[in-house]
Each structure stands twice: as structure tokens, then as C-alpha cells.
Design a protein around this motif. Structure first.
Motif, mmCIF file in Angstrom:
data_model
loop_
_atom_site.group_PDB
_atom_site.id
_atom_site.type_symbol
_atom_site.label_atom_id
_atom_site.label_comp_id
_atom_site.label_asym_id
_atom_site.label_seq_id
_atom_site.Cartn_x
_atom_site.Cartn_y
_atom_site.Cartn_z
ATOM 1 N N ALA A 9 32.237 83.780 -52.483
ATOM 2 C CA ALA A 9 32.201 85.038 -52.929
ATOM 3 C C ALA A 9 31.152 85.932 -52.259
ATOM 4 C CB ALA A 9 31.914 85.082 -54.463
ATOM 5 N N PRO A 10 31.553 87.387 -51.986
ATOM 6 C CA PRO A 10 30.517 88.067 -51.518
ATOM 7 C C PRO A 10 29.434 88.342 -52.497
ATOM 8 C CG PRO A 10 32.555 89.333 -51.911
ATOM 9 C CD PRO A 10 32.706 87.877 -52.236
ATOM 10 N N VAL A 11 29.566 88.356 -53.570
ATOM 11 C CA VAL A 11 28.455 88.561 -54.495
ATOM 12 C C VAL A 11 27.874 87.355 -55.409
ATOM 13 C CG1 VAL A 11 27.808 89.812 -56.816
ATOM 14 C CG2 VAL A 11 29.069 91.010 -55.146
ATOM 15 N N LEU A 12 26.857 86.827 -55.328
ATOM 16 C CA LEU A 12 26.350 85.383 -55.793
ATOM 17 C C LEU A 12 25.638 85.606 -56.876
ATOM 18 C CD1 LEU A 12 26.229 82.236 -55.949
ATOM 19 C CD2 LEU A 12 24.546 82.567 -54.240
ATOM 20 N N VAL A 13 25.970 85.393 -58.095
ATOM 21 C CA VAL A 13 24.918 85.370 -59.235
ATOM 22 C C VAL A 13 24.373 84.233 -59.737
ATOM 23 C CG1 VAL A 13 24.832 86.171 -61.788
ATOM 24 C CG2 VAL A 13 26.498 87.351 -60.411
ATOM 25 N N LEU A 14 23.064 84.219 -59.413
ATOM 26 C CA LEU A 14 22.210 82.849 -59.977
ATOM 27 C C LEU A 14 21.894 83.008 -61.330
ATOM 28 C CD1 LEU A 14 20.569 82.135 -56.590
ATOM 29 C CD2 LEU A 14 22.488 81.200 -57.211
ATOM 30 N N ALA A 15 22.822 82.553 -62.341
ATOM 31 C CA ALA A 15 22.102 82.758 -63.621
ATOM 32 C C ALA A 15 21.250 81.418 -64.169
ATOM 33 C CB ALA A 15 23.430 82.980 -64.471
ATOM 34 N N ALA A 16 20.068 81.694 -64.756
ATOM 35 C CA ALA A 16 19.162 80.823 -65.154
ATOM 36 C C ALA A 16 18.740 81.078 -66.425
ATOM 37 C CB ALA A 16 18.236 80.561 -64.053
ATOM 38 N N HIS A 17 19.208 80.276 -67.354
ATOM 39 C CA HIS A 17 18.654 80.517 -68.756
ATOM 40 C C HIS A 17 18.405 79.044 -69.474
ATOM 41 C CE1 HIS A 17 17.664 81.663 -72.984
ATOM 42 N NE2 HIS A 17 17.654 83.015 -72.554
ATOM 43 N N PRO A 18 17.096 78.524 -69.770
ATOM 44 C CA PRO A 18 16.942 77.332 -70.116
ATOM 45 C C PRO A 18 17.569 76.744 -71.545
ATOM 46 C CG PRO A 18 14.867 78.150 -69.630
ATOM 47 C CD PRO A 18 15.925 79.304 -69.551
ATOM 48 N N ARG A 42 26.776 81.018 -60.505
ATOM 49 C CA ARG A 42 26.501 79.724 -60.700
ATOM 50 C C ARG A 42 25.328 79.724 -61.675
ATOM 51 N NH1 ARG A 42 28.419 76.706 -56.348
ATOM 52 N NH2 ARG A 42 26.830 75.344 -56.291
ATOM 53 N N ASP A 43 25.733 78.917 -62.699
ATOM 54 C CA ASP A 43 24.716 78.733 -63.790
ATOM 55 C C ASP A 43 24.075 77.508 -63.561
ATOM 56 O OD1 ASP A 43 23.554 78.036 -66.368
ATOM 57 O OD2 ASP A 43 25.259 78.366 -67.410
ATOM 58 N N LEU A 44 22.807 77.509 -63.075
ATOM 59 C CA LEU A 44 21.861 76.758 -62.834
ATOM 60 C C LEU A 44 21.812 75.410 -63.625
ATOM 61 C CD1 LEU A 44 19.249 78.654 -60.428
ATOM 62 C CD2 LEU A 44 21.676 77.670 -59.737
ATOM 63 N N TYR A 45 21.378 75.897 -64.879
ATOM 64 C CA TYR A 45 21.367 74.996 -66.031
ATOM 65 C C TYR A 45 22.516 74.439 -66.406
ATOM 66 C CZ TYR A 45 16.390 76.198 -66.564
ATOM 67 O OH TYR A 45 14.953 76.547 -66.178
ATOM 68 N N GLU A 46 23.448 74.741 -66.013
ATOM 69 C CA GLU A 46 24.777 74.006 -66.368
ATOM 70 C C GLU A 46 24.908 73.024 -64.998
ATOM 71 O OE1 GLU A 46 29.144 75.192 -66.131
ATOM 72 O OE2 GLU A 46 28.731 75.351 -68.321
ATOM 73 N N LEU A 47 24.760 73.578 -64.012
ATOM 74 C CA LEU A 47 24.969 72.679 -62.702
ATOM 75 C C LEU A 47 24.028 71.522 -62.478
ATOM 76 C CD1 LEU A 47 26.061 75.536 -60.257
ATOM 77 C CD2 LEU A 47 27.485 73.927 -61.069
ATOM 78 N N TYR A 48 22.860 71.758 -62.964
ATOM 79 C CA TYR A 48 21.732 70.939 -62.408
ATOM 80 C C TYR A 48 20.959 70.749 -63.659
ATOM 81 C CZ TYR A 48 23.096 72.567 -57.996
ATOM 82 O OH TYR A 48 24.063 72.766 -56.789
ATOM 83 N N PRO A 49 21.447 70.055 -64.839
ATOM 84 C CA PRO A 49 20.617 69.947 -66.166
ATOM 85 C C PRO A 49 19.404 68.755 -65.665
ATOM 86 C CG PRO A 49 22.949 68.639 -65.958
ATOM 87 C CD PRO A 49 22.904 69.658 -64.995
ATOM 88 N N ASP A 50 19.521 67.775 -64.730
ATOM 89 C CA ASP A 50 18.546 67.094 -64.285
ATOM 90 C C ASP A 50 17.575 67.586 -63.168
ATOM 91 O OD1 ASP A 50 20.453 67.110 -62.323
ATOM 92 O OD2 ASP A 50 20.950 64.844 -62.043
ATOM 93 N N PHE A 51 17.998 68.809 -62.874
ATOM 94 C CA PHE A 51 17.249 69.581 -61.819
ATOM 95 C C PHE A 51 17.265 68.926 -60.464
ATOM 96 C CE2 PHE A 51 15.710 71.548 -65.519
ATOM 97 C CZ PHE A 51 14.573 72.380 -65.049
ATOM 98 N N ASP A 52 18.478 68.012 -60.287
ATOM 99 C CA ASP A 52 18.781 67.752 -58.965
ATOM 100 C C ASP A 52 19.710 68.393 -58.161
ATOM 101 O OD1 ASP A 52 18.915 65.876 -56.699
ATOM 102 O OD2 ASP A 52 20.203 64.631 -57.816
ATOM 103 N N ILE A 53 19.047 69.564 -57.535
ATOM 104 C CA ILE A 53 19.837 70.524 -56.790
ATOM 105 C C ILE A 53 20.524 70.127 -55.697
ATOM 106 C CG2 ILE A 53 19.273 72.872 -55.893
ATOM 107 C CD1 ILE A 53 17.453 73.598 -57.778
ATOM 108 N N ASP A 54 21.703 70.454 -55.535
ATOM 109 C CA ASP A 54 22.280 70.270 -54.339
ATOM 110 C C ASP A 54 22.236 71.593 -53.247
ATOM 111 O OD1 ASP A 54 24.219 69.778 -52.239
ATOM 112 O OD2 ASP A 54 25.865 69.228 -53.364
ATOM 113 N N ALA A 55 21.062 71.263 -52.441
ATOM 114 C CA ALA A 55 20.468 72.280 -51.544
ATOM 115 C C ALA A 55 21.734 72.884 -50.589
ATOM 116 C CB ALA A 55 19.308 71.950 -50.875
#
Length: 206
Positions: A9-18, A42-55
Motif C-alpha cells: 500500500a502507498p499509505v501505511l498506517v502503523l496503529a499502536a494502542h496497548p 498494521r495493528d502492531l499490538y495485534e500483529l506482535y502481542p509478544d513484542f517479537d517484531i518481524d523487522a
């Protein structure tokens, strides 16, 4: 579970809410653009609940975008911890910055944030002691280091108590801006940001 984000996507939204269940405004901002063509959320807390980010996956998404949006509530005058970890692990030396780090150069970075305190609390006579702009330099310099243009932030103060009509207007503005980027009158005259030069001795490789 959110639909799978479009990594191209040309627009990337990095959504982060605990805790999205406790979110009055950020959740509505996130959900309001899920169906927008050309927008990947990309909902970061949904994608990475264990904080193991796929860089590498995150770099793929960021490299394809022309606009990267940091969507989050302000927490302790900064971003939520997983959003900060995203920056730490994804914006690698010689990828996002440094002599060979040009992956993000020429892109736009936009902060979309909410605060718990009202606008007048961000004042020398308020309990936050500083105008809100005093808390923006880390965001601005992150953009500058990567050669990105930092766009004027979209902020809703006092999100917990804001009138419903104000929240609705704020969400509508967010959706409209994403749908029309980069055709925003207020950024027509913003110059591109040259990347800050980081000398090799200042960032030795392990």
C-alpha cells in the motif's frame, strides 16, 4: 481480527494502542480507514502481542509506502512501547539512515495522536508545563535522520472527554487526508527533507 494489511500500500498506517478496548478515539481512527483503497493498516499490538517484531516484513511494507502514519495515543509524552520498539528494530542503520540507508528517503511521516489532557494543559501555566510542540522533536528528528518529510501532526486533545461531534469530525478529517495524500494545501510548500549525514565513526558496526 483485522483484515490482512496490504504490504504494498502507498499509505501505511502503523496503529499502536496497548488496549483497544479502552480506546475511544484511536480505535475509530484505525477502523475508519480499513476499507480505503491504497491504505494498509498494521495493528502492531495485534500483529506482535509478544513484542517479537518481524523487522523484514515491516521494512517491506515501509519501503513500498509513500506516507507512513504513526497512529497512537500519547503516553508519558511519547509513543506506546511497541511503537518505539518498531522504530528501534525496523529503522536499521544503512537501511533507514546512514551512508547506505536510503530506503525511506523522500517519503512522508505523519503523526496522528491523541492526548488525555485538554489542549490548555499543554501550556507553561498548565500541568504539562510546555506547549505540545515541545514534545515533537523526537518525531521530527526521526524523520529528518531518515530523509523523510515530517508533516504537520493531527492531534485531538482531551480525547476522553471530547464532544462526540468533535470526534466524528476528527475521524472524518483523518480519512479524508489519507484518501487525498499528498494533495494537502498545507504541505504544498513543504520542502523535501535531505537525510542527515551520520559519519561512519559515529555508528560503528558490531
Amino acid at each position: 481480527m483485522l483484515p490482512m494489511a496490504d504490504e504494498l500500500a502507498p499509505v501505511l498506517v502503523l496503529a499502536a494502542h496497548p488496549d483497544w478496548r479502552q480506546s475511544r478515539v484511536n480505535r475509530r481512527l484505525r477502523d475508519a480507514v480499513l476499507d480505503l483503497p491504497g491504505v494498509g493498516v498494521r495493528d502492531l499490538y495485534e500483529l506482535y502481542p509478544d513484542f517479537d517484531i518481524d523487522a523484514e516484513a515491516e521494512r517491506t511494507a515501509a519501503a513500498q509506502a509513500r506516507l507512513i502514519v504513526l497512529l497512537h495515543p500519547l503516553q508519558w509524552y511519547s509513543m506506546p512501547p511497541l511503537q518505539k520498539l518498531w522504530l528501534d528494530q525496523v529503522l536499521a542503520y544503512n537501511w533507514a539512515y546512514g551512508p547506505r540507508g536510503h530506503a525511506l528517503q523522500g517519503k512522508d511521516l505523519w503523526l496522528v495522536a491523541t492526548t488525555g489532557g485538554p489542549e490548555d494543559s499543554y501550556h507553561p501555566q498548565g500541568y504539562n508545563r510546555y506547549f505540545f510542540d515541545a514534545f515533537l522533536p523526537p518525531y521530527e528528528q526521526t524523520a529528518a535522520l531518515c530523509g523523510m518529510r515530517f508533516l504537520p501532526p493531527l492531534v485531538l486533545h482531551g480525547a476522553r472527554r471530547a464532544p462526540e461531534a468533535e470526534v466524528q469530525a476528527h475521524v472524518a478529517t483523518f480519512r479524508q487526508r489519507l484518501a487525498t495524500h499528498p494533495r494537502w494545501p498545507e504541505i504544498e510548500d513543504l520542502a523535501a527533507q535531505p537525510a542527515c549525514v551520520v559519519p561512519e565513526p559515529d555508528r560503528p558496526q558490531p
